[in-house]
Motif scaffolding. Sequence first.
Motif, mmCIF file in Angstrom:
data_model
loop_
_atom_site.group_PDB
_atom_site.id
_atom_site.type_symbol
_atom_site.label_atom_id
_atom_site.label_comp_id
_atom_site.label_asym_id
_atom_site.label_seq_id
_atom_site.Cartn_x
_atom_site.Cartn_y
_atom_site.Cartn_z
ATOM 1 N N THR A 169 0.553 9.514 -9.757
ATOM 2 C CA THR A 169 0.609 9.664 -8.305
ATOM 3 C C THR A 169 -0.452 10.630 -7.834
ATOM 4 O OG1 THR A 169 2.229 11.434 -8.486
ATOM 5 C CG2 THR A 169 3.078 9.168 -8.271
ATOM 6 N N SER A 170 -0.759 10.545 -6.535
ATOM 7 C CA SER A 170 -1.745 11.433 -5.930
ATOM 8 C C SER A 170 -1.059 12.294 -4.880
ATOM 9 C CB SER A 170 -2.870 10.618 -5.285
ATOM 10 O OG SER A 170 -3.700 11.461 -4.510
ATOM 11 N N PRO A 171 -1.368 13.607 -4.823
ATOM 12 C CA PRO A 171 -0.753 14.454 -3.814
ATOM 13 C C PRO A 171 -1.323 14.260 -2.421
ATOM 14 C CG PRO A 171 -2.315 15.705 -5.104
ATOM 15 C CD PRO A 171 -2.238 14.342 -5.731
ATOM 16 N N VAL A 172 -2.422 13.533 -2.310
ATOM 17 C CA VAL A 172 -3.097 13.368 -1.023
ATOM 18 C C VAL A 172 -2.812 11.995 -0.419
ATOM 19 C CG1 VAL A 172 -5.303 13.352 0.164
ATOM 20 C CG2 VAL A 172 -4.903 14.978 -1.702
ATOM 21 N N ILE A 173 -3.052 10.944 -1.195
ATOM 22 C CA ILE A 173 -2.847 9.582 -0.707
ATOM 23 C C ILE A 173 -1.361 9.253 -0.745
ATOM 24 C CG2 ILE A 173 -3.452 7.162 -1.106
ATOM 25 C CD1 ILE A 173 -6.006 8.092 -2.385
ATOM 26 N N PRO A 174 -0.832 8.498 0.245
ATOM 27 C CA PRO A 174 0.594 8.145 0.255
ATOM 28 C C PRO A 174 1.002 7.395 -1.003
ATOM 29 C CG PRO A 174 -0.433 7.667 2.365
ATOM 30 C CD PRO A 174 -1.542 8.036 1.427
ATOM 31 N N GLY A 175 2.314 7.147 -1.116
ATOM 32 C CA GLY A 175 2.863 6.519 -2.297
ATOM 33 C C GLY A 175 2.242 5.176 -2.611
ATOM 34 N N PHE A 176 2.458 4.712 -3.850
ATOM 35 C CA PHE A 176 1.820 3.489 -4.333
ATOM 36 C C PHE A 176 2.184 2.291 -3.467
ATOM 37 C CE2 PHE A 176 2.206 -0.353 -6.940
ATOM 38 C CZ PHE A 176 0.871 -0.517 -7.317
ATOM 39 N N GLY A 177 3.455 2.132 -3.152
ATOM 40 C CA GLY A 177 3.878 0.977 -2.369
ATOM 41 C C GLY A 177 3.248 0.930 -0.995
ATOM 42 N N LEU A 178 3.245 2.050 -0.298
ATOM 43 C CA LEU A 178 2.660 2.100 1.039
ATOM 44 C C LEU A 178 1.153 1.864 0.984
ATOM 45 C CD1 LEU A 178 3.103 2.632 4.050
ATOM 46 C CD2 LEU A 178 2.769 5.076 3.595
ATOM 47 N N THR A 179 0.497 2.513 0.039
ATOM 48 C CA THR A 179 -0.953 2.352 -0.094
ATOM 49 C C THR A 179 -1.316 0.913 -0.432
ATOM 50 O OG1 THR A 179 -1.094 4.625 -0.890
ATOM 51 C CG2 THR A 179 -3.005 3.224 -1.243
ATOM 52 N N LEU A 180 -0.590 0.316 -1.367
ATOM 53 C CA LEU A 180 -0.842 -1.077 -1.729
ATOM 54 C C LEU A 180 -0.585 -1.999 -0.548
ATOM 55 C CD1 LEU A 180 -1.537 -3.146 -3.918
ATOM 56 C CD2 LEU A 180 0.893 -3.209 -4.519
ATOM 57 N N GLY A 181 0.440 -1.713 0.247
ATOM 58 C CA GLY A 181 0.712 -2.537 1.417
ATOM 59 C C GLY A 181 -0.408 -2.501 2.425
ATOM 60 N N TYR A 182 -0.903 -1.288 2.739
ATOM 61 C CA TYR A 182 -2.042 -1.176 3.642
ATOM 62 C C TYR A 182 -3.250 -1.934 3.093
ATOM 63 C CZ TYR A 182 0.160 2.401 6.558
ATOM 64 O OH TYR A 182 0.971 3.070 7.428
ATOM 65 N N THR A 183 -3.469 -1.811 1.794
ATOM 66 C CA THR A 183 -4.626 -2.458 1.172
ATOM 67 C C THR A 183 -4.545 -3.975 1.298
ATOM 68 O OG1 THR A 183 -4.815 -0.646 -0.423
ATOM 69 C CG2 THR A 183 -5.919 -2.710 -0.974
ATOM 70 N N LEU A 184 -3.378 -4.526 0.979
ATOM 71 C CA LEU A 184 -3.219 -5.982 1.026
ATOM 72 C C LEU A 184 -3.301 -6.515 2.457
ATOM 73 C CD1 LEU A 184 -0.393 -6.535 -1.624
ATOM 74 C CD2 LEU A 184 -2.851 -6.898 -1.881
ATOM 75 N N VAL A 185 -2.714 -5.793 3.417
ATOM 76 C CA VAL A 185 -2.782 -6.230 4.810
ATOM 77 C C VAL A 185 -4.222 -6.232 5.304
ATOM 78 C CG1 VAL A 185 -2.170 -5.604 7.182
ATOM 79 C CG2 VAL A 185 -0.433 -5.557 5.390
ATOM 80 N N TYR A 186 -4.936 -5.148 5.024
ATOM 81 C CA TYR A 186 -6.330 -5.057 5.469
ATOM 82 C C TYR A 186 -7.178 -6.130 4.794
ATOM 83 C CZ TYR A 186 -10.909 -3.067 6.507
ATOM 84 O OH TYR A 186 -12.190 -2.886 6.938
ATOM 85 N N LEU A 187 -7.001 -6.309 3.489
ATOM 86 C CA LEU A 187 -7.764 -7.321 2.767
ATOM 87 C C LEU A 187 -7.452 -8.719 3.284
ATOM 88 C CD1 LEU A 187 -9.718 -7.793 0.373
ATOM 89 C CD2 LEU A 187 -7.713 -8.047 -1.091
ATOM 90 N N SER A 188 -6.197 -8.957 3.623
ATOM 91 C CA SER A 188 -5.823 -10.277 4.133
ATOM 92 C C SER A 188 -6.452 -10.547 5.496
ATOM 93 C CB SER A 188 -4.298 -10.383 4.236
ATOM 94 O OG SER A 188 -3.697 -10.244 2.971
ATOM 95 N N LEU A 189 -6.397 -9.563 6.390
ATOM 96 C CA LEU A 189 -6.941 -9.754 7.734
ATOM 97 C C LEU A 189 -8.451 -9.928 7.717
ATOM 98 C CD1 LEU A 189 -4.838 -7.147 9.766
ATOM 99 C CD2 LEU A 189 -4.606 -9.636 9.784
ATOM 100 N N VAL A 190 -9.122 -9.199 6.871
ATOM 101 C CA VAL A 190 -10.587 -9.186 6.889
ATOM 102 C C VAL A 190 -11.183 -10.282 6.013
ATOM 103 C CG1 VAL A 190 -12.633 -7.790 6.347
ATOM 104 C CG2 VAL A 190 -10.647 -6.728 7.415
#
Length: 272
Positions: free
Chosen positions: A5-26
């Motif tokens: 885990t990283s103390p700066v970036i949010p949790g794995f699930g939230l980060t992965l969700g943002y990543t997949l949503v952004y990748l899907s839209l773009v």
Amino acid sequence: MSRRTSPVIPGFGLTLGYTLVYLSLVVLIPLGAMFIHAAQLSWAEFWAIISAPRVLAALKLSFSAAFVAALINGIIGTLLAWTLVRYTFPGRKVIEAMIDLPFALPTAVAGIALTALYAPSGLVGQFATDLGFKIAYTPIGITLALTFVTLPFVVRTLQPVLADIPREVEEAAACLGAKPLQVFRYVLLPALLPAWLTGFSLAFARGVGEYGSVIFIAGNMPMKTEILPLLIMVKLDQYDYHGATAIGVLMLVVSFILLLLINLLQRQIAKP
């Protein structure tokens, strides 16, 4: 096995969700829409479009010119990166800025400038005409334009890798009796090759899809100097959306296969 885990970036699930949503839209949704639109064609209609002589000629020209331009930049870009990393000299910062110029310069402006310079009546083109050949409105001009716009990809990819290679390693190899070519072959090349392939892939991918800097210097003659992106624009101007989509799918599939092969080669070379 615990998840890191990283103390700066949010949790794995939230980060992965943002990543997949952004990748899907773009990326994924636009590409998926193109495939869905192309799926409205029957296989016979799709094959008739992509196997047309004009499309095949444009396909050959686009990919061959992009490959040659990436290969030229692979050689020249390596020399430039080596010079900028290993030597300090007056005007170095100016050269650094000039290398980044294709990133900032609008591609249409680059195309107009290159055409004015290399056209038969241009400053350089007139000398080529006197020697009996043309630069602008030929595949040579297309390759030249692609070389201009893709140079930074190779240089900027190699520079950090070269900077991380200690000079002491080269000096130690030389002290042990290695000749310059042997130092390059056995010391520098293994460290540089994965990064070189990455820069080559980026330059090749950019060259295949380049449009603005090419249309002016190409002349856009069907079966001779017409590139695939321009042919797509021609189809769109004719309201032939199915034809444009089919050519887009063809470009995407061929580009994906070639880049996949390059990445597999890069991974194989990077193995210890």
